[in-house]
Design a protein around this motif. Structure first.
Motif, short mmCIF file in Angstrom:
data_model
loop_
_atom_site.label_atom_id
_atom_site.label_comp_id
_atom_site.label_asym_id
_atom_site.label_seq_id
_atom_site.Cartn_x
_atom_site.Cartn_y
_atom_site.Cartn_z
N LYS A 165 -19.00 -0.55 28.14
CA LYS A 165 -18.66 -1.37 27.08
C LYS A 165 -19.48 -0.47 25.97
O LYS A 165 -19.06 -0.52 24.68
CB LYS A 165 -19.18 -2.82 27.19
N ARG A 166 -20.97 -0.33 26.32
CA ARG A 166 -21.51 0.32 25.12
C ARG A 166 -20.96 1.78 24.73
O ARG A 166 -20.83 2.15 23.56
CB ARG A 166 -22.97 0.72 25.77
N ALA A 167 -20.30 2.65 25.84
CA ALA A 167 -19.68 3.65 25.42
C ALA A 167 -18.40 3.54 24.62
O ALA A 167 -18.10 4.49 23.68
CB ALA A 167 -19.19 4.59 26.75
N SER A 168 -17.70 2.33 24.71
CA SER A 168 -16.58 2.01 23.86
C SER A 168 -16.75 1.80 22.34
O SER A 168 -16.29 2.18 21.61
CB SER A 168 -15.86 0.98 24.71
N GLU A 169 -18.01 0.79 22.49
CA GLU A 169 -18.42 0.61 21.04
C GLU A 169 -19.02 1.81 20.14
O GLU A 169 -18.78 1.91 19.13
CB GLU A 169 -19.63 -0.32 21.21
N ARG A 170 -19.45 2.66 20.89
CA ARG A 170 -20.12 3.96 20.26
C ARG A 170 -18.78 4.75 19.68
O ARG A 170 -18.76 5.12 18.60
CB ARG A 170 -20.93 4.80 21.20
N ALA A 171 -17.70 4.66 20.58
CA ALA A 171 -16.63 5.40 20.07
C ALA A 171 -15.71 4.97 19.05
O ALA A 171 -15.38 5.71 18.16
CB ALA A 171 -15.77 5.65 21.56
N LEU A 172 -15.83 3.55 18.97
CA LEU A 172 -15.29 2.76 17.98
C LEU A 172 -15.91 3.21 16.52
O LEU A 172 -15.54 3.34 15.59
CB LEU A 172 -15.16 1.40 18.20
N LEU A 173 -17.30 2.98 16.76
CA LEU A 173 -17.94 3.48 15.72
C LEU A 173 -17.82 4.91 14.95
O LEU A 173 -17.71 5.09 13.57
CB LEU A 173 -19.67 3.28 15.85
N GLU A 174 -17.89 5.54 15.91
CA GLU A 174 -17.55 7.38 15.47
C GLU A 174 -16.15 7.25 14.91
O GLU A 174 -15.89 8.06 14.04
CB GLU A 174 -17.62 8.00 16.77
N GLU A 175 -15.25 6.45 15.56
CA GLU A 175 -13.82 6.58 14.95
C GLU A 175 -13.97 6.10 13.75
O GLU A 175 -13.22 6.65 12.61
CB GLU A 175 -12.94 5.57 15.68
N LEU A 176 -14.52 5.06 13.22
CA LEU A 176 -14.59 4.64 11.78
C LEU A 176 -15.50 5.64 10.86
O LEU A 176 -14.91 5.89 9.73
CB LEU A 176 -15.24 3.33 11.51
N ILE A 177 -16.33 6.06 11.48
CA ILE A 177 -17.22 7.36 10.54
C ILE A 177 -16.10 8.38 10.33
O ILE A 177 -16.43 9.18 9.23
CB ILE A 177 -18.45 7.55 11.49
N GLU A 178 -15.36 8.74 11.24
CA GLU A 178 -14.39 9.83 10.86
C GLU A 178 -13.62 9.89 10.03
O GLU A 178 -13.26 10.48 9.38
CB GLU A 178 -13.77 10.23 12.27
N LYS A 179 -13.11 8.40 9.74
CA LYS A 179 -12.11 7.92 8.65
C LYS A 179 -12.94 7.70 7.30
O LYS A 179 -12.57 7.29 6.28
CB LYS A 179 -11.65 6.71 9.19
N LYS A 180 -14.28 8.29 7.15
CA LYS A 180 -15.10 8.40 5.85
C LYS A 180 -15.68 6.99 5.62
O LYS A 180 -16.10 6.65 4.47
CB LYS A 180 -14.18 8.59 4.71
N TYR A 181 -15.79 6.03 6.61
CA TYR A 181 -16.40 4.77 6.26
C TYR A 181 -17.85 4.95 6.50
O TYR A 181 -18.44 5.71 7.32
CB TYR A 181 -16.06 3.54 7.23
N ASP A 182 -18.69 4.32 5.77
CA ASP A 182 -20.31 4.51 5.88
C ASP A 182 -20.69 3.71 7.03
O ASP A 182 -20.13 2.82 7.48
CB ASP A 182 -21.09 3.80 4.65
N GLN A 183 -21.64 4.48 7.68
CA GLN A 183 -21.97 4.00 9.15
C GLN A 183 -22.32 2.69 9.26
O GLN A 183 -22.29 1.97 10.12
CB GLN A 183 -23.14 4.89 9.82
N LYS A 184 -23.42 2.25 8.34
CA LYS A 184 -24.04 0.83 8.18
C LYS A 184 -23.05 -0.09 7.98
O LYS A 184 -22.95 -1.05 8.65
CB LYS A 184 -25.11 0.81 7.19
N ASP A 185 -21.87 0.17 6.97
CA ASP A 185 -20.84 -0.80 6.70
C ASP A 185 -20.05 -0.89 8.11
O ASP A 185 -19.51 -2.06 8.52
CB ASP A 185 -20.12 -0.12 5.80
N ALA A 186 -19.64 0.19 8.62
CA ALA A 186 -18.91 0.26 9.81
C ALA A 186 -19.30 -0.64 11.07
O ALA A 186 -18.80 -1.54 11.51
CB ALA A 186 -18.60 1.59 10.26
N ALA A 187 -20.85 -0.63 11.17
CA ALA A 187 -21.36 -1.24 12.37
C ALA A 187 -21.48 -2.48 12.04
O ALA A 187 -21.35 -3.24 12.86
CB ALA A 187 -22.75 -0.63 12.31
#
Length: 297
Positions: free
Chosen positions: A147-169
């Motif tokens: 589950k944690r690995a999946s959540e990290r992957a989702l966060l990385e996916e949003l960061i790659e789309k140019k969303y701010d890390q704090k906003d995405a999290a």
């Protein structure tokens, strides 16, 4: 490869190439096939080539038990969360070694060993409960790590789309499913676009004002409106009618569903009209071509 084992030929003859071929194509029987090769092998080198265990491994109690316990682990891994909880509860409530206090009149308290229920004991020996509880705990750890690995992957996916890390999290956490506890990058992205003008597509910037909204407030509308445009419409609807995020979101979702149905109904009637005209003129082949182009468009 190709060496025939068993010496004298006949039914006892085993073709190593055939056995290894079966092992490669069928994982289910790989272990058993390798043990048969050991039993009939006349060469230690050939036995080690097939499977690095003693030749008597077919009847080895430790290996047989090891394979049987793997089956238990696999079955536990297949259980959903509800079934896993039920199994663990049953093991803990009827575990061997637990004690309850028994009082008789005013005598000193005595301890009585609590045992499994007859039905549960007929299925699972009480002495196996500690092993099952350990396997359940390990399975929970594996699922949490996944589950944690999946959540990290989702966060990385949003960061790659140019969303701010704090906003995405923050968006991921606000859109966590209440039922399953899972995150969704799709829900989070819709929430970010509805909350901050800098993330909105151009067509939405043209429809709505380029105003930022508190993300935690927008999340209340999104739970009912879901999509970015619907959420922004719900905010505007609530600003006009003052009915609250929940009711505004639900009302807009109802409006959007009705509008979508009307568009589909208009499209269906148009297609039906085209079909009737072409069929009346005997242009069946033209009908097929136009219908294909219509669906693609």
């Amino acid at each position: 490869q190709g060496q025939r084992l068993g010496g004298g030929g006949g039914r006892d003859e085993i073709d190593v190439r055939r056995i290894t071929s079966l092992m490669a194509s069928s994982k289910k029987h790989r272990w058993f096939a390798s043990q048969i090769s050991h039993m009939f092998s006349a060469s230690r080198e050939t036995a080690e080539y097939v499977y690095a265990t003693p030749r008597a491994a077919l009847t080895s109690p430790t290996l047989l038990i090891k394979e049987a316990l793997k089956t238990v682990t696999r079955e536990i891994a297949r259980l959903d969360v509800t079934a896993l909880d039920r199994l663990e509860t049953a093991m803990r409530l009827s575990g061997v070694g637990t004690k309850t206090i028994v009082r008789k009149n005013n005598e000193a308290p005595a301890f009585k060993r609590r045992t499994s229920s007859p039905l549960l004991e007929s299925r699972i020996n009480p002495h196996a409960h500690s092993f099952l509880l350990k396997e359940i705990a390990l399975e929970r750890v594996r699922r949490e790590e996944k589950k944690r690995a999946s959540e990290r992957a989702l966060l990385e996916e949003l960061i790659e789309k140019k969303y701010d890390q704090k906003d995405a999290a923050c968006a991921l956490e606000l859109t966590r499913s209440a039922g399953t506890g899972l995150l969704s990058s799709f829900r989070a992205e819709n929430l970010l676009q509805a909350s901050y003008a800098r993330y909105r597509p151009k067509d939405l910037l043209e429809k709505f004002d380029s105003v930022d909204y508190p993300i935690d407030l927008v999340a209340k509308y999104q739970r009912h409106a879901f999509y970015t445009e619907s959420t922004l419409r719900a905010i505007a609807y609530d600003a006009e009618h003052k009915i609250g995020p929940a009711e505004a979101g639900a009302k807009v979702a109802e409006i959007v569903a009705r509008e979508t149905h009307e568009r589909w109904e208009t499209s269906r009637k148009r297609r039906q009209l085209i079909c009737s005209i072409l069929e009346a003129q005997g242009l069946k082949q033209k009908l097929i071509q136009i219908m294909y182009e219509y669906e693609v468009d």
